[in-house]
Design a protein around this motif. Sequence first.
Motif, short mmCIF file in Angstrom:
data_model
loop_
_atom_site.label_atom_id
_atom_site.label_comp_id
_atom_site.label_asym_id
_atom_site.label_seq_id
_atom_site.Cartn_x
_atom_site.Cartn_y
_atom_site.Cartn_z
N GLY A 254 0.81 -5.44 -4.62
CA GLY A 254 -0.49 -5.71 -3.05
C GLY A 254 0.25 -5.33 -1.41
O GLY A 254 -0.16 -5.28 -0.84
N ILE B 298 -3.07 -8.82 14.60
CA ILE B 298 -2.35 -10.26 14.11
C ILE B 298 -2.93 -11.25 14.39
O ILE B 298 -4.14 -12.06 14.05
N ALA C 250 9.42 1.36 0.16
CA ALA C 250 8.31 1.14 1.27
C ALA C 250 8.29 -0.73 1.02
O ALA C 250 7.83 -0.91 0.50
N GLU D 173 -0.10 0.60 10.27
CA GLU D 173 -1.46 -0.14 9.28
C GLU D 173 -1.86 0.66 7.89
O GLU D 173 -0.59 1.50 7.79
N ALA E 71 10.97 -9.00 -8.53
CA ALA E 71 12.37 -7.67 -8.99
C ALA E 71 12.50 -7.13 -7.00
O ALA E 71 11.92 -6.30 -6.82
N THR E 72 14.01 -8.96 -7.14
CA THR E 72 14.93 -7.85 -5.72
C THR E 72 15.60 -6.45 -5.43
O THR E 72 16.44 -7.13 -6.58
N ALA F 153 8.50 5.40 3.90
CA ALA F 153 7.16 5.48 3.70
C ALA F 153 6.43 4.19 3.71
O ALA F 153 7.23 2.64 3.34
N HIS G 260 -10.54 -9.09 5.24
CA HIS G 260 -11.54 -8.56 6.63
C HIS G 260 -11.74 -6.98 6.63
O HIS G 260 -10.70 -6.69 5.53
N GLY H 268 8.03 -2.31 3.86
CA GLY H 268 7.31 -3.24 4.87
C GLY H 268 8.34 -3.70 5.82
O GLY H 268 9.05 -2.92 6.66
N PRO I 22 0.40 -1.14 0.09
CA PRO I 22 0.19 -0.07 -0.13
C PRO I 22 0.77 0.98 0.08
O PRO I 22 0.35 2.60 -0.88
N GLN J 206 -1.24 -16.61 6.95
CA GLN J 206 -2.36 -16.06 5.61
C GLN J 206 -2.03 -16.36 4.60
O GLN J 206 -3.12 -16.71 3.77
C1 LIG Z 1 -2.66 -9.84 9.72
C2 LIG Z 1 -2.89 -8.88 9.26
C3 LIG Z 1 -4.12 -7.56 9.28
C4 LIG Z 1 -4.53 -5.81 9.57
N1 LIG Z 1 -4.83 -5.39 9.35
C5 LIG Z 1 -5.30 -5.01 8.85
C6 LIG Z 1 -6.61 -3.36 8.75
O1 LIG Z 1 -7.81 -4.50 9.38
N2 LIG Z 1 -5.73 -2.11 8.64
C7 LIG Z 1 -4.90 -1.73 8.16
O2 LIG Z 1 -5.27 -0.62 7.97
N3 LIG Z 1 -4.10 -2.32 8.42
C8 LIG Z 1 -3.55 -3.68 8.77
N4 LIG Z 1 -3.00 -4.36 8.61
C9 LIG Z 1 -1.72 -3.48 8.48
C10 LIG Z 1 -1.09 -3.56 7.15
O3 LIG Z 1 -1.39 -5.04 6.24
C11 LIG Z 1 0.09 -2.92 6.98
O4 LIG Z 1 0.06 -1.91 8.17
C12 LIG Z 1 0.37 -2.18 5.55
O5 LIG Z 1 0.25 -3.61 4.42
C13 LIG Z 1 1.34 -1.87 5.65
O6 LIG Z 1 2.09 -1.42 4.53
P1 LIG Z 1 3.33 -1.42 3.26
O7 LIG Z 1 3.39 -1.35 2.11
O8 LIG Z 1 4.53 -0.71 4.51
O9 LIG Z 1 3.92 -3.21 3.59
P2 LIG Z 1 3.64 -4.59 2.88
O10 LIG Z 1 2.57 -3.67 2.78
O11 LIG Z 1 4.22 -5.75 3.70
O12 LIG Z 1 4.77 -4.45 1.14
C14 LIG Z 1 5.93 -4.25 1.70
C15 LIG Z 1 6.02 -4.63 -0.04
O13 LIG Z 1 7.47 -4.82 -0.35
C16 LIG Z 1 7.72 -6.25 -1.14
N5 LIG Z 1 10.17 -5.65 -0.79
C17 LIG Z 1 10.14 -6.08 0.98
N6 LIG Z 1 11.41 -5.97 0.32
C18 LIG Z 1 11.75 -5.71 -1.29
C19 LIG Z 1 12.98 -5.60 -1.99
N7 LIG Z 1 14.34 -5.79 -0.94
N8 LIG Z 1 12.49 -5.58 -3.28
C20 LIG Z 1 11.55 -5.70 -3.28
N9 LIG Z 1 10.15 -5.28 -2.89
C21 LIG Z 1 10.64 -5.46 -1.81
C22 LIG Z 1 7.55 -7.01 -0.35
O14 LIG Z 1 7.22 -7.81 -0.76
C23 LIG Z 1 5.81 -6.61 0.22
O15 LIG Z 1 4.74 -6.36 -1.48
C24 LIG Z 1 -2.44 -5.75 8.73
C25 LIG Z 1 -1.91 -6.37 8.58
C26 LIG Z 1 -1.83 -8.18 9.19
C27 LIG Z 1 -0.20 -9.06 9.29
#
Ligand SMILES: Cc1cc2nc3c(=O)[nH]c(=O)nc-3n(C[C@H](O)[C@H](O)[C@H](O)COP(=O)(O)OP(=O)(O)OC[C@H]3O[C@@H](n4cnc5c(N)ncnc54)[C@H](O)[C@@H]3O)c2cc1C
Length: 364
Positions: free
Chosen positions: A39, A161, A114, A300, A84-85, A292, A47, A116, A13, A139
């Motif tokens: 994604g 979680i 970003a 979240e 692509a990593t 970010a 949910h 995660g 996200p 999951q």
């Molecule tokens: C069970 C569960 C329930 C949740 N419920 C909620 C909720 O109800 N409401 C809410 O707001 N939030 C919820 N969250 C939290 C939310 O999913 C996360 O806070 C959010 O996904 C974080 O977004 P992000 O983009 O920072 O990280 P992520 O969604 O983890 O995305 C990071 C991406 O970076 C990629 N990546 C990592 N390293 C590399 C690399 N070196 N090269 C290329 N790609 C890479 C990963 O593959 C991943 O796709 C929940 C999380 C979980 C696990």
Amino acid sequence: MKEVEILVIGGGPAGLSAAAAVANLGCDVLILERDGKLGGQLIKQTHKFFGSKKQYAGDRGYQIGDLLIEQCSTNSKVEVWSGATALGIYEDGVVTVEKDEKHLKIKPQKIIIATGASEKMIAFPNNDMPGIYGAGAVQTLMNVHGIVPGQRVLMIGAGNIGLIVSYQLLQAGVEVAAIIEAAPTIGGYLVHASKIRRAGVPILTSHTIQEAYGKESVEGARICKLDENWQAIPGSEQELNVDVICLAVGLSPLTELCFQADCQMNYIPELSGHVPLRNDYLETTRPGLYVAGDVSGVEEASSAMVEGRLAGVSAAYSLGYGQDVAPQLQTEALAELSELRSGPAGQKTVQGLKKLMEKGEAVC
Ligand SMILES: Cc1cc2nc3c(=O)[nH]c(=O)nc-3n(C[C@H](O)[C@H](O)[C@H](O)COP(=O)(O)OP(=O)(O)OC[C@H]3O[C@@H](n4cnc5c(N)ncnc54)[C@H](O)[C@@H]3O)c2cc1C
């Protein structure tokens, strides 16, 4: 060597929102995603999400993911490399990438990390036995691949979680023997905990796991009650027959690339681990490198999306795009973040950010 104006590492996200914001200002952006699909965490969230309508509250996580992917895939300014990593960020600004078994180089003008977070582990005897999973793995197995992890699960951790994944296990027909939580109170939202209790699953606070056992894979777990000093109370041990132990004991920001890029890092427990020091617009101490989402402190998806937008607008603005609208977009994003963090659930983040800023001032 591929040249690009802005490189976003991670297609969750935060990364998708960053890329859409960059492209909306007319700037070219490349997203790197190590998974085969965009994604991030959202693709397995079945949910409905909380929060505000602006961040799609009321929609299911995977639906929010689809919306964000569509925003990027319909914009010709966004290029996506999935599978692509990103491996490294070097002093000269080159980013190296592994894709299709090839080692590639990219030279971006600005970078948004970003990536995660990753799941935390806890120490107990036999914690490496088959049948012991992180909640994210459970999951992914169930909601992405349609496979249940086993028949009877012990869930460790009563944060959101642990509660949500327990409910999804029940929906998939898997028995949840108990949820145990070392803290004296449930960390997740009451609405999730109530649903679990109504389904007959005990939530045991002040409890921990002492040992997993089994011949070749998990056959059971011994748990016990903890006193106010977090010490095991003798005689409180219970044996649970389970074939799966699921750990939902927190996440750590996935910051290896930030460390490697020589961003100044600080350990802030309220933000779940080491995070990079950054300014209000999410630019780190390495100029031109932004962060970010969960990598900047676990929160979240709602705040990850807003942070992604803020980092995207700020990076594109620094390259001269959106001179007329970017300051207003930045102000709006900052206001949205304050609003999201104004409730009780946001207080930990607010405290963590305050600590991080204080550490930053001490350095300057
Ligand atoms: C069970 C569960 C329930 C949740 N419920 C909620 C909720 O109800 N409401 C809410 O707001 N939030 C919820 N969250 C939290 C939310 O999913 C996360 O806070 C959010 O996904 C974080 O977004 P992000 O983009 O920072 O990280 P992520 O969604 O983890 O995305 C990071 C991406 O970076 C990629 N990546 C990592 N390293 C590399 C690399 N070196 N090269 C290329 N790609 C890479 C990963 O593959 C991943 O796709 C929940 C999380 C979980 C696990």
